[in-house]
Write a protein that holds these residues in place. Structure first.
Motif, PDB file in Angstrom:
ATOM      1  N   LYS A 165       0.648  -1.277  -0.206  1.00 53.12           N
ATOM      2  CA  LYS A 165      -0.071   0.104   0.062  1.00 53.12           C
ATOM      3  C   LYS A 165       0.983   1.393  -0.143  1.00 53.12           C
ATOM      4  CE  LYS A 165      -0.889  -0.245   4.958  1.00 53.12           C
ATOM      5  NZ  LYS A 165       0.124  -1.135   5.094  1.00 53.12           N
ATOM      6  N   ASP A 204       1.833   8.275   4.598  1.00 52.32           N
ATOM      7  CA  ASP A 204       1.596   6.908   5.222  1.00 52.32           C
ATOM      8  C   ASP A 204       1.789   6.926   6.608  1.00 52.32           C
ATOM      9  OD1 ASP A 204       2.127   4.172   5.995  1.00 52.32           O
ATOM     10  OD2 ASP A 204       4.184   4.254   5.788  1.00 52.32           O
ATOM     11  N   THR A 205       0.371   6.868   7.221  1.00 52.47           N
ATOM     12  CA  THR A 205       0.362   6.889   8.765  1.00 52.47           C
ATOM     13  C   THR A 205       0.945   5.910   9.672  1.00 52.47           C
ATOM     14  OG1 THR A 205      -1.960   5.542   8.582  1.00 52.47           O
ATOM     15  CG2 THR A 205      -1.954   7.980   8.459  1.00 52.47           C
ATOM     16  N   GLY A 206       1.613   4.834   8.995  1.00 51.95           N
ATOM     17  CA  GLY A 206       2.252   3.834   9.740  1.00 51.95           C
ATOM     18  C   GLY A 206       3.556   4.362  10.235  1.00 51.95           C
ATOM     19  N   TYR A 255       3.208   5.994  13.626  1.00 49.42           N
ATOM     20  CA  TYR A 255       3.253   5.114  14.602  1.00 49.42           C
ATOM     21  C   TYR A 255       4.631   4.428  14.840  1.00 49.42           C
ATOM     22  CZ  TYR A 255      -2.005   5.151  14.667  1.00 49.42           C
ATOM     23  OH  TYR A 255      -3.222   5.492  14.905  1.00 49.42           O
ATOM     24  N   ARG A 256       5.228   4.404  13.771  1.00 51.79           N
ATOM     25  CA  ARG A 256       6.817   4.031  13.828  1.00 51.79           C
ATOM     26  C   ARG A 256       7.481   5.061  14.552  1.00 51.79           C
ATOM     27  NH1 ARG A 256       8.740  -0.145  10.721  1.00 51.79           N
ATOM     28  NH2 ARG A 256       6.985  -1.271   9.550  1.00 51.79           N
ATOM     29  N   VAL A 307       6.351  -1.929  16.846  1.00 50.98           N
ATOM     30  CA  VAL A 307       5.248  -0.898  16.511  1.00 50.98           C
ATOM     31  C   VAL A 307       3.890  -1.501  16.747  1.00 50.98           C
ATOM     32  CG1 VAL A 307       5.490  -1.442  14.078  1.00 50.98           C
ATOM     33  CG2 VAL A 307       4.956   0.802  14.729  1.00 50.98           C
ATOM     34  N   ALA A 311       1.071   0.578  18.722  1.00 53.42           N
ATOM     35  CA  ALA A 311      -0.097   1.138  17.847  1.00 53.42           C
ATOM     36  C   ALA A 311      -1.501   0.574  18.548  1.00 53.42           C
ATOM     37  CB  ALA A 311       0.047   0.554  16.408  1.00 53.42           C
ATOM     38  N   ARG A 347      -3.612   6.263  20.012  1.00 51.68           N
ATOM     39  CA  ARG A 347      -4.495   6.267  18.593  1.00 51.68           C
ATOM     40  C   ARG A 347      -5.178   7.447  18.466  1.00 51.68           C
ATOM     41  NH1 ARG A 347      -3.678   1.826  15.651  1.00 51.68           N
ATOM     42  NH2 ARG A 347      -4.925   2.738  14.107  1.00 51.68           N
ATOM     43  N   GLY A 354      -2.827   3.263   5.602  1.00 52.49           N
ATOM     44  CA  GLY A 354      -2.742   2.902   6.949  1.00 52.49           C
ATOM     45  C   GLY A 354      -3.461   1.497   7.105  1.00 52.49           C
ATOM     46  N   ARG A 355      -4.059   1.263   8.319  1.00 51.36           N
ATOM     47  CA  ARG A 355      -4.903   0.309   8.811  1.00 51.36           C
ATOM     48  C   ARG A 355      -6.250   0.611   9.024  1.00 51.36           C
ATOM     49  NH1 ARG A 355      -0.044  -0.928   8.235  1.00 51.36           N
ATOM     50  NH2 ARG A 355       0.849  -2.625   9.116  1.00 51.36           N
ATOM     51  N   ASP A 356      -6.474   1.869   9.414  1.00 51.33           N
ATOM     52  CA  ASP A 356      -7.957   2.234   9.871  1.00 51.33           C
ATOM     53  C   ASP A 356      -8.391   3.620   9.002  1.00 51.33           C
ATOM     54  OD1 ASP A 356      -5.988   3.874  11.004  1.00 51.33           O
ATOM     55  OD2 ASP A 356      -6.885   4.332  12.936  1.00 51.33           O
ATOM     56  N   ILE A 357      -7.780   3.875   8.123  1.00 56.69           N
ATOM     57  CA  ILE A 357      -8.237   5.127   7.169  1.00 56.69           C
ATOM     58  C   ILE A 357      -9.729   5.197   6.814  1.00 56.69           C
ATOM     59  CG2 ILE A 357      -7.484   6.807   5.876  1.00 56.69           C
ATOM     60  CD1 ILE A 357      -5.224   6.306   7.759  1.00 56.69           C
ATOM     61  N   ARG A 380       2.540  -9.876  13.079  1.00 56.65           N
ATOM     62  CA  ARG A 380       1.717  -8.424  12.877  1.00 56.65           C
ATOM     63  C   ARG A 380       0.431  -8.586  12.305  1.00 56.65           C
ATOM     64  NH1 ARG A 380       4.191  -3.628  10.692  1.00 56.65           N
ATOM     65  NH2 ARG A 380       5.696  -4.880   9.109  1.00 56.65           N
ATOM     66  N   ASP A 436      -2.341  -6.810  14.754  1.00 56.39           N
ATOM     67  CA  ASP A 436      -3.269  -5.597  13.796  1.00 56.39           C
ATOM     68  C   ASP A 436      -4.944  -5.966  13.695  1.00 56.39           C
ATOM     69  OD1 ASP A 436      -0.624  -4.056  13.618  1.00 56.39           O
ATOM     70  OD2 ASP A 436      -0.494  -4.592  11.475  1.00 56.39           O
ATOM     71  N   ARG A 477      -6.608  -6.379  17.665  1.00 56.28           N
ATOM     72  CA  ARG A 477      -6.586  -5.427  18.801  1.00 56.28           C
ATOM     73  C   ARG A 477      -8.167  -4.862  18.964  1.00 56.28           C
ATOM     74  NH1 ARG A 477      -3.365  -1.540  14.926  1.00 56.28           N
ATOM     75  NH2 ARG A 477      -4.931  -0.465  13.796  1.00 56.28           N
TER      76      ARG A 477
HETATM   77  O1   DC Z   1       2.463  -0.065   7.567  1.00 59.38           O
HETATM   78  P1   DC Z   1       3.359  -0.104   8.617  1.00 59.38           P
HETATM   79  O2   DC Z   1       3.961  -1.444   8.760  1.00 59.38           O
HETATM   80  O3   DC Z   1       4.524   0.984   8.743  1.00 59.38           O
HETATM   81  O4   DC Z   1       2.519   0.076  10.027  1.00 59.38           O
HETATM   82  C1   DC Z   1       3.318   0.116  11.342  1.00 59.38           C
HETATM   83  C2   DC Z   1       2.390  -0.382  12.353  1.00 59.38           C
HETATM   84  O5   DC Z   1       1.549   0.669  12.588  1.00 59.38           O
HETATM   85  C3   DC Z   1       1.558  -1.519  11.910  1.00 59.38           C
HETATM   86  O6   DC Z   1       1.709  -2.371  13.143  1.00 59.38           O
HETATM   87  C4   DC Z   1       0.089  -1.221  12.099  1.00 59.38           C
HETATM   88  C5   DC Z   1       0.268   0.183  12.749  1.00 59.38           C
HETATM   89  N1   DC Z   1      -0.584   1.243  11.997  1.00 59.38           N
HETATM   90  C6   DC Z   1      -2.028   1.312  12.563  1.00 59.38           C
HETATM   91  O7   DC Z   1      -2.293   0.635  13.423  1.00 59.38           O
HETATM   92  N2   DC Z   1      -2.806   2.236  11.975  1.00 59.38           N
HETATM   93  C7   DC Z   1      -2.582   3.033  10.947  1.00 59.38           C
HETATM   94  N3   DC Z   1      -3.108   3.930  10.417  1.00 59.38           N
HETATM   95  C8   DC Z   1      -1.348   2.870  10.223  1.00 59.38           C
HETATM   96  C9   DC Z   1      -0.229   1.946  10.980  1.00 59.38           C
END
Ligand code: DC
Length: 232
Positions: A25, A42-44, A47-48, A110, A114, A120, A140-143, A191, A195, A198
């Motif tokens: 992504k 990139d919102t990840g 968190y990183r 991470v 996260a 969050r 991201g994961r929750d956009i 991971r 993810d 949670r």
């Molecule tokens: O995409 P990434 O692997 O760089 O993301 C790093 C961590 O952050 C991954 O464990 C999931 C979390 N993350 C999240 O919970 N929500 C997001 N919007 C983006 C990433």
């Protein structure tokens, strides 16, 4: 189903791209941003950045209150920037973070960092503030589910675990890191588990997201499919 407006927050045509680690992504989102001439974040990486700051400060990544306190004391700032190598910049306090965000030490903690609801809430607020001012492709994961639920285009990008392991291996080796496939496989499965299970904002496709399985597709093919959806 609710009729979705063609425009999202602030009247901008945002694009939400979610998916598991290694789904491609971030590469796809950055290429799409260049293609469409809009900004990318990139919102990840945010968190990183908190995960790395936690390691630097010697804070236990499982301690949600301490992690959130750190993020408040040393605010994480993300700025979409076309001229930056990754398409955006990330700062913690005055310090800009780059490649070190993708180090193994950070990847290992991470997901734990996260998972904290308190953190969050802080980062989601920052992400929304960014989207309120400009059109942006956010990965991201929750956009699509939490950050920009009204985004006119939502993509949920997946790929098989085997393909995701292979992509990650190639990416790490290109940077000079030799990795063990079995260890990488275990890390990606772990991971995914963290993810998706949670309690707060787990990784899940939004009901109105278009799912694209990128297994066997090139980056250009995935970008072209999404660009067609955005333009439609
Ligand atoms: O995409 P990434 O692997 O760089 O993301 C790093 C961590 O952050 C991954 O464990 C999931 C979390 N993350 C999240 O919970 N929500 C997001 N919007 C983006 C990433």
């Amino acid at each position: 189903m609710r009729e979705r407006s063609r425009l999202g927050m602030g009247g901008f045509a945002h694009v939400a791209i979610d998916g598991p680690a290694g789904s491609g992504k971030t590469t796809v989102a950055h290429a799409l941003a260049r293609d469409l001439g809009i900004l990318y974040l990139d919102t990840g990486a945010m968190y990183r950045a908190v995960a790395l700051a936690t390691l630097h400060a010697g804070i236990d990544p499982r301690d949600g209150a301490a992690v959130a306190a750190l993020a408040r004391a040393e605010p994480v700032r993300a700025e979409p920037d076309r001229d930056a190598e990754r398409g955006f910049r990330v700062f913690v306090g005055a310090h800009e973070f780059g490649q070190e965000l993708y180090a193994n030490d950070v990847s290992r903690v991470v997901s734990t960092v996260a998972a904290h609801a308190e953190l969050r809430a802080i980062l989601v607020q920052r992400q929304r503030a960014i989207a309120a001012e400009r059109a942006v492709i956010m990965a991201g994961r929750d956009i699509g589910t939490v950050v920009l639920p009204d985004a006119p285009t939502k993509i949920f990008l997946t790929a098989s675990v085997a393909e995701r392991v292979e992509r990650r291996r190639a990416e790490l080796e290109a940077r000079g890191t030799i990795v063990d496939r079995a260890a990488l496989h275990a890390e990606i499965v772990e991971r995914d588990a963290l993810d998706t299970t949670r309690a707060t904002a787990p990784l899940v496709a939004a009901a109105d997201a278009v799912e694209i399985d990128s297994t066997g597709l090139s980056i250009d093919e995935v970008v072209a499919r999404i660009a067609a959806l955005v333009r439609a």
